[in-house]
Design an enzyme around this catalytic site. Structure first.
Site, PDB file in Angstrom:
ATOM      1  N   ASP A 184       1.023  -1.476  -0.133  1.00  0.00           N
ATOM      2  CA  ASP A 184       0.080  -0.137  -0.247  1.00  0.00           C
ATOM      3  C   ASP A 184       0.922   1.129   0.360  1.00  0.00           C
ATOM      4  O   ASP A 184       1.970   1.524   0.830  1.00  0.00           O
ATOM      5  CB  ASP A 184      -1.198  -0.110   0.746  1.00  0.00           C
ATOM      6  CG  ASP A 184      -1.644   1.056   1.104  1.00  0.00           C
ATOM      7  OD1 ASP A 184      -1.799   1.843   0.261  1.00  0.00           O
ATOM      8  OD2 ASP A 184      -2.571   1.604   1.953  1.00  0.00           O
TER       9      ASP A 184
ATOM     10  N   ASP B  11      -2.218   6.770  -5.878  1.00  0.00           N
ATOM     11  CA  ASP B  11      -2.918   5.350  -4.779  1.00  0.00           C
ATOM     12  C   ASP B  11      -2.796   4.215  -5.599  1.00  0.00           C
ATOM     13  O   ASP B  11      -3.162   3.986  -5.949  1.00  0.00           O
ATOM     14  CB  ASP B  11      -4.353   6.253  -4.224  1.00  0.00           C
ATOM     15  CG  ASP B  11      -4.107   5.383  -3.088  1.00  0.00           C
ATOM     16  OD1 ASP B  11      -3.041   4.414  -1.955  1.00  0.00           O
ATOM     17  OD2 ASP B  11      -4.941   4.540  -2.850  1.00  0.00           O
TER      18      ASP B  11
END
Length: 485
Positions: free
Chosen positions: A168, A365
């Site tokens: 992440d 992201d």
């Protein structure tokens, strides 16, 4: 013919010649107005969702794409690790979009805390009890890993125990579930046992790693961490140093959270590896000045890599990597505009800039699925796209998607090209499959962008699929290399 008349004709000749020459000078980029979508192939993939887990032999068979990479980890889609968890593709899509909404909500909440200088002590605390102690922490902090679409496998401890971890870019703290468990969710691999590792060592409260945490407590001279997420998920435990085995290389003294109380939508992973821009994130702890990843198709069993120490490819589309002085986790992108069908959207050049308070801007992201644009910008993109698809049969909207089509009778279609534009005339044209996506197995496709009322825009992983995204941290650049997985 008079001298003045000849001079005039000569002037006209040179003017025409100059116009002819300059008209042949091509711009730095050529914007393709339309792109072909293979409808039949996209529908086929919705029916062939993999239902297996990778064997150890398959794990070790993939090689890095770059010979200059110092460390390399294999990257798997959630589908290849977890298999098909839903009865049909539409229910899978709706579940993904629900997780994505929770993810985005918590990203926005985290930015709100940072830009408004809200102290953690100002938030209503919630109590999480582990077998050994209690820790107070704010109800909302950090980002949600509920989407968890991409996994890697790393070795933890000495001797190394291999586990699946979510990757992440929107998080800094690395953590995994640890025994003894006061509250642990189900994971694919056995729970990590710190007592079985000779390299495990808890950190004291006065260490730089403990001080770098957003939320921490000190109990019996040991640093306790807590990360909670906007969807109610959380992890609580001891902050420690441990050995990580990345590919064939072992890295000692990596700060990791050893979570004894964990709850949430972590889809079978043992924990999380943070690739954000903070001090506790893996790139910083590896002391690397660059890393890259390539996100494979979410509905395939293909394997790619995340690589540390690899540079930007010479043929990459390059954009500025910007940072927010209020929040160092997120990677902001220097975006100047968006075009649809070769025409630039009429939006202010400041639309994607971070303001003095830390608001605004656009981040890239890995955990967010669908790209979010401010409502006005999204409306402009959608309207331009609809204008170029009048020949396609409309369908009802699905969840956050308001622009959908019935393509059940089509094999291939031509749609307007959507492209991101960066300073210096650089442009990244998206493949049609990265923004016209199937939401079921019977031919309903939707434009995979969504509006947001927030000032923060996000480029999600659907739009990144099949592209190697490289982060040159030393030179503040982001590179996009198509077909480099």
């Amino acid at each position: 013919m008079s001298c003045s008349h000849r001079s005039f004709l000569l002037f006209v000749f040179f003017l025409a010649l100059h116009s002819s020459v300059t008209s042949r000078v091509l711009p730095k980029i050529s914007v393709t107005t339309s792109t072909i979508l293979d409808v039949a192939d996209s529908i086929r993939k919705t029916k062939d969702a993999p239902s297996f887990q990778l064997s150890q032999q398959e794990e070790q068979s993939h090689t890095p794409s770059s010979s200059t990479s110092s460390f390399s980890l294999q990257l798997h889609s959630r589908a290849s690790v977890r298999g098909n968890e839903h009865s049909d593709y539409k229910s899978l899509t709706l579940a993904r979009l629900d997780r994505d909404s929770a993810r985005v909500k918590s990203l926005m909440a985290r930015l709100h805390l940072a830009t408004n200088n809200i102290s953690k002590a100002d938030l209503k605390p919630t109590m999480y009890t582990t077998e050994q102690q209690e820790i107070e922490a704010p109800l909302i902090s950090g980002t949600t890993q509920g989407s968890g679409e991409y996994f890697t496998r790393v070795g933890i401890g000495n001797p190394a125990r291999e586990v699946y971890m979510v990757l992440d870019t929107g998080s800094d703290v690395n953590w995994l579930q640890c025994a003894p468990c006061a509250d642990c969710y189900h994971q694919t691999d056995p729970i990590f046992e710190p007592l079985s590792s000779s390299s495990y060592s808890t950190l004291s409260c006065d260490t730089p790693q403990c001080k770098a945490l957003e939320v921490s407590e000190c109990r019996n001279a040991t640093c306790l961490y807590e990360v909670s997420y906007g969807d109610g998920s959380y992890t609580v435990g001891d902050l420690a140093t441990e050995t990580l085995t990345i590919g064939s290389a072992s890295v000692d003294n990596v700060a990791v959270g050893c979570g004894h109380s964990n709850e949430g939508l972590f889809v079978g992973a043992a924990g999380l590896l943070g690739l954000g821009g903070g001090l506790l994130a893996l790139p910083s702890q590896l002391n690397t000045t660059s890393f890259s990843y390539c996100l494979v198709d979410r509905d395939s069993d293909s394997v790619s890599t995340v690589e540390f120490g690899s540079g930007i490819s010479p043929d990459a589309v390059v954009a500025p990597l910007l940072r927010n002085h209020q929040l160092d986790t997120f990677y902001y992108l220097g975006l100047t505009g968006i075009s649809v069908g070769g025409e630039m959207l009429q939006i202010p050049s400041s639309s994607f800039e971070v303001d003095e308070s830390g608001g605004g801007g656009i981040i890239i992201d890995s955990g967010t699925a669908v790209t979010r644009l401010q409502t006005g910008i999204y409306n402009s993109l959608r309207d331009a796209f609809v204008k170029g698809t009048t020949d396609l049969e409309k369908a009802a909207g699905v969840a956050m998607f308001d622009t959908c089509y019935n393509l059940s009778a089509k094999t291939t279609i031509e749609v307007p090209t959507v492209a991101f534009h960066f300073p210096g005339g650089n442009m990244l044209a998206l493949p049609a499959k990265n923004y016209m996506i199937p939401v079921d197995s019977v031919g309903t496709f939707c434009l995979a962008f969504a509006p947001t009322a927030s000032s923060l825009a996000i480029i999600g992983n659907v739009q990144q699929q099949g592209t190697r995204v490289s982060f040159d941290l030393a030179n503040s650049l982001i590179g996009f290399s198509t077909n480099k997985c």
